[in-house]
Design a protein around this motif. Structure first.
Motif, PDB file in Angstrom:
ATOM      1  N   GLY A 140       0.822  -1.203   0.000  1.00  0.00           N
ATOM      2  CA  GLY A 140       0.000   0.000   0.000  1.00  0.00           C
ATOM      3  C   GLY A 140       0.852   1.248   0.000  1.00  0.00           C
ATOM      4  O   GLY A 140       2.079   1.192   0.092  1.00  0.00           O
ATOM      5  N   LEU A 141       0.204   2.407  -0.118  1.00  0.00           N
ATOM      6  CA  LEU A 141       0.861   3.708  -0.043  1.00  0.00           C
ATOM      7  C   LEU A 141       1.989   3.840  -1.057  1.00  0.00           C
ATOM      8  O   LEU A 141       3.101   4.246  -0.736  1.00  0.00           O
ATOM      9  CB  LEU A 141       1.391   3.956   1.372  1.00  0.00           C
ATOM     10  CG  LEU A 141       0.357   3.914   2.502  1.00  0.00           C
ATOM     11  CD1 LEU A 141       0.996   4.307   3.817  1.00  0.00           C
ATOM     12  CD2 LEU A 141      -0.832   4.808   2.202  1.00  0.00           C
ATOM     13  N   GLN A 142       1.686   3.496  -2.307  1.00  0.00           N
ATOM     14  CA  GLN A 142       2.670   3.664  -3.363  1.00  0.00           C
ATOM     15  C   GLN A 142       2.626   5.071  -3.970  1.00  0.00           C
ATOM     16  O   GLN A 142       3.575   5.506  -4.602  1.00  0.00           O
ATOM     17  CB  GLN A 142       2.422   2.624  -4.466  1.00  0.00           C
ATOM     18  CG  GLN A 142       2.456   1.185  -3.989  1.00  0.00           C
ATOM     19  CD  GLN A 142       3.804   0.775  -3.437  1.00  0.00           C
ATOM     20  OE1 GLN A 142       4.842   1.236  -3.921  1.00  0.00           O
ATOM     21  NE2 GLN A 142       3.809  -0.094  -2.443  1.00  0.00           N
ATOM     22  N   LYS A 143       1.487   5.755  -3.776  1.00  0.00           N
ATOM     23  CA  LYS A 143       1.312   7.100  -4.347  1.00  0.00           C
ATOM     24  C   LYS A 143       0.859   8.060  -3.259  1.00  0.00           C
ATOM     25  O   LYS A 143       0.311   7.662  -2.238  1.00  0.00           O
ATOM     26  CB  LYS A 143       0.279   7.061  -5.480  1.00  0.00           C
ATOM     27  CG  LYS A 143       0.681   6.158  -6.646  1.00  0.00           C
ATOM     28  CD  LYS A 143      -0.345   6.196  -7.756  1.00  0.00           C
ATOM     29  CE  LYS A 143      -1.662   5.556  -7.355  1.00  0.00           C
ATOM     30  NZ  LYS A 143      -2.621   5.490  -8.469  1.00  0.00           N
ATOM     31  N   PHE A 144       1.073   9.361  -3.512  1.00  0.00           N
ATOM     32  CA  PHE A 144       0.686  10.372  -2.527  1.00  0.00           C
ATOM     33  C   PHE A 144      -0.816  10.332  -2.246  1.00  0.00           C
ATOM     34  O   PHE A 144      -1.247  10.484  -1.110  1.00  0.00           O
ATOM     35  CB  PHE A 144       1.089  11.766  -3.017  1.00  0.00           C
ATOM     36  CG  PHE A 144       2.553  12.058  -2.901  1.00  0.00           C
ATOM     37  CD1 PHE A 144       3.125  12.313  -1.663  1.00  0.00           C
ATOM     38  CD2 PHE A 144       3.364  12.065  -4.022  1.00  0.00           C
ATOM     39  CE1 PHE A 144       4.482  12.575  -1.535  1.00  0.00           C
ATOM     40  CE2 PHE A 144       4.729  12.323  -3.907  1.00  0.00           C
ATOM     41  CZ  PHE A 144       5.282  12.586  -2.662  1.00  0.00           C
ATOM     42  N   SER A 145      -1.612  10.125  -3.283  1.00  0.00           N
ATOM     43  CA  SER A 145      -3.064  10.144  -3.118  1.00  0.00           C
ATOM     44  C   SER A 145      -3.562   9.025  -2.209  1.00  0.00           C
ATOM     45  O   SER A 145      -4.647   9.128  -1.628  1.00  0.00           O
ATOM     46  CB  SER A 145      -3.749  10.042  -4.481  1.00  0.00           C
ATOM     47  OG  SER A 145      -3.388   8.833  -5.131  1.00  0.00           O
ATOM     48  N   GLN A 146      -2.780   7.981  -2.078  1.00  0.00           N
ATOM     49  CA  GLN A 146      -3.202   6.845  -1.261  1.00  0.00           C
ATOM     50  C   GLN A 146      -3.096   7.121   0.242  1.00  0.00           C
ATOM     51  O   GLN A 146      -3.569   6.320   1.041  1.00  0.00           O
ATOM     52  CB  GLN A 146      -2.374   5.600  -1.612  1.00  0.00           C
ATOM     53  CG  GLN A 146      -2.669   5.055  -2.991  1.00  0.00           C
ATOM     54  CD  GLN A 146      -1.815   3.842  -3.303  1.00  0.00           C
ATOM     55  OE1 GLN A 146      -0.579   3.872  -3.179  1.00  0.00           O
ATOM     56  NE2 GLN A 146      -2.443   2.767  -3.740  1.00  0.00           N
TER      57      GLN A 146
END
Length: 296
Positions: free
Chosen positions: A69-75
């Motif tokens: 999880g949390l691969q992108k800022f939006s996540q």
């Protein structure tokens, strides 16, 4: 967005997030129970769900990319909102229980909450509004740690620096003697992080001095960011008395602005010091005592 949400609510990352939520819930319940059985509030205040929230936020952001999880800022938006809302929800439940059951030993309900439904509703509204404030702070913390993943070797020391600053701020705010709180010195930890960077960096491919420069500067700057964040809290939350900021001198906005510029300069200077230490350690521990030269 829906695919991002699905990825964050399933698998190993979902288990990580549930663990963080459980930790916060345990802290709230533990503090309520300790107060009910008569433990002085001077002691129970150390069982702080808010501090726990900030610490688990750092942990989730640091470990999240390894759990799918949390691969992108939006996540980061949804986990930050979940953690903030979950924390305040448990505090609201504890407040309602203390007010309705007249648990006078608990700090969760104020004296006016007993027998005054109007004031109790206002108190609950305050906690509801606090969700937004906590969300912003938690999101800022998580995004800061996420940025460190651009240089993976900086994640562990960068997150640890945040933990040390939070704990030192918290212990000072609780009134512990300065000589005790100094044990949580982020400055000392930063120097130790330089040793870590030099020792570990060479073993994950950072075999040239120039490759250690960016991670070193990042550690210097992220250290000053954590300290500056604590400074802002100390400046605008008057019931916290810490060494990070002295409100009695006044002129708060301008001092914070000057402090921001000073933090950037200091972070750069200290980052260069970290770079020198990292190179020294890398040379001392890698192969024949020197970092490998550039191929070109």
């Amino acid at each position: 967005m829906s695919s991002d949400a699905d990825g964050l609510t399933r698998g190993a990352f979902a288990h990580l997030l549930r663990g963080a939520m459980a930790t916060v819930a345990v802290l709230v319940v533990a503090r309520l129970v300790l107060e009910i059985i008569g433990v002085p509030q001077d002691l129970t205040r150390y069982v702080s769900s808010t501090v726990g929230l900030f610490l688990v936020s750092i942990y989730v952001a640091a470990v999240g990319p390894l759990r799918g999880g949390l691969q992108k800022f939006s996540q980061h938006v949804m986990p930050a909102l979940i953690l903030a809302a979950w924390t305040e929800a448990w505090i609201i439940l504890a407040t309602l229980a203390a007010a309705l059951l007249h648990l006078t030993r608990s700090h969760f309900a104020k004296e006016k909450d007993f027998g005054d439904p109007g004031y109790l509703r206002f108190h609950i509204l305050q906690h509801t509004v606090a969700i937004g404030v906590l969300f912003v702070v938690v999101l800022l913390i998580m995004v800061t740690v996420h940025i460190l993943w651009r240089w993976p070797v900086t994640v562990a020391p960068g997150a640890a620096l945040g933990v040390f600053v939070i704990i030192r701020f918290w212990t000072e705010a609780m009134g512990i003697e300065p000589w005790r709180t100094a044990a949580w010195s982020s400055t000392i930890l930063l120097l130790l992080s330089a040793f870590y960077l030099g020792g570990v960096g060479a073993r994950i491919g950072l075999t040239e001095a120039r490759q250690l420069l960016a991670p070193s500067l990042v550690l210097g700057l992220v250290w000053r960011f954590w300290v500056y964040l604590a400074t802002v809290f100390a400046a605008y939350v008057p019931f916290f008395q810490t060494h990070f900021f002295n409100r009695s001198r006044g002129d708060i906005p301008m001092r914070l602005l000057r402090g921001l510029g000073g933090s950037v300069v200091e972070g750069f200077v200290v980052g260069m010091l970290v770079w020198g230490i990292a190179i020294w350690i890398a040379c001392a521990t890698y192969g024949d005592g020197k970092i490998l030269p550039s191929e070109d």
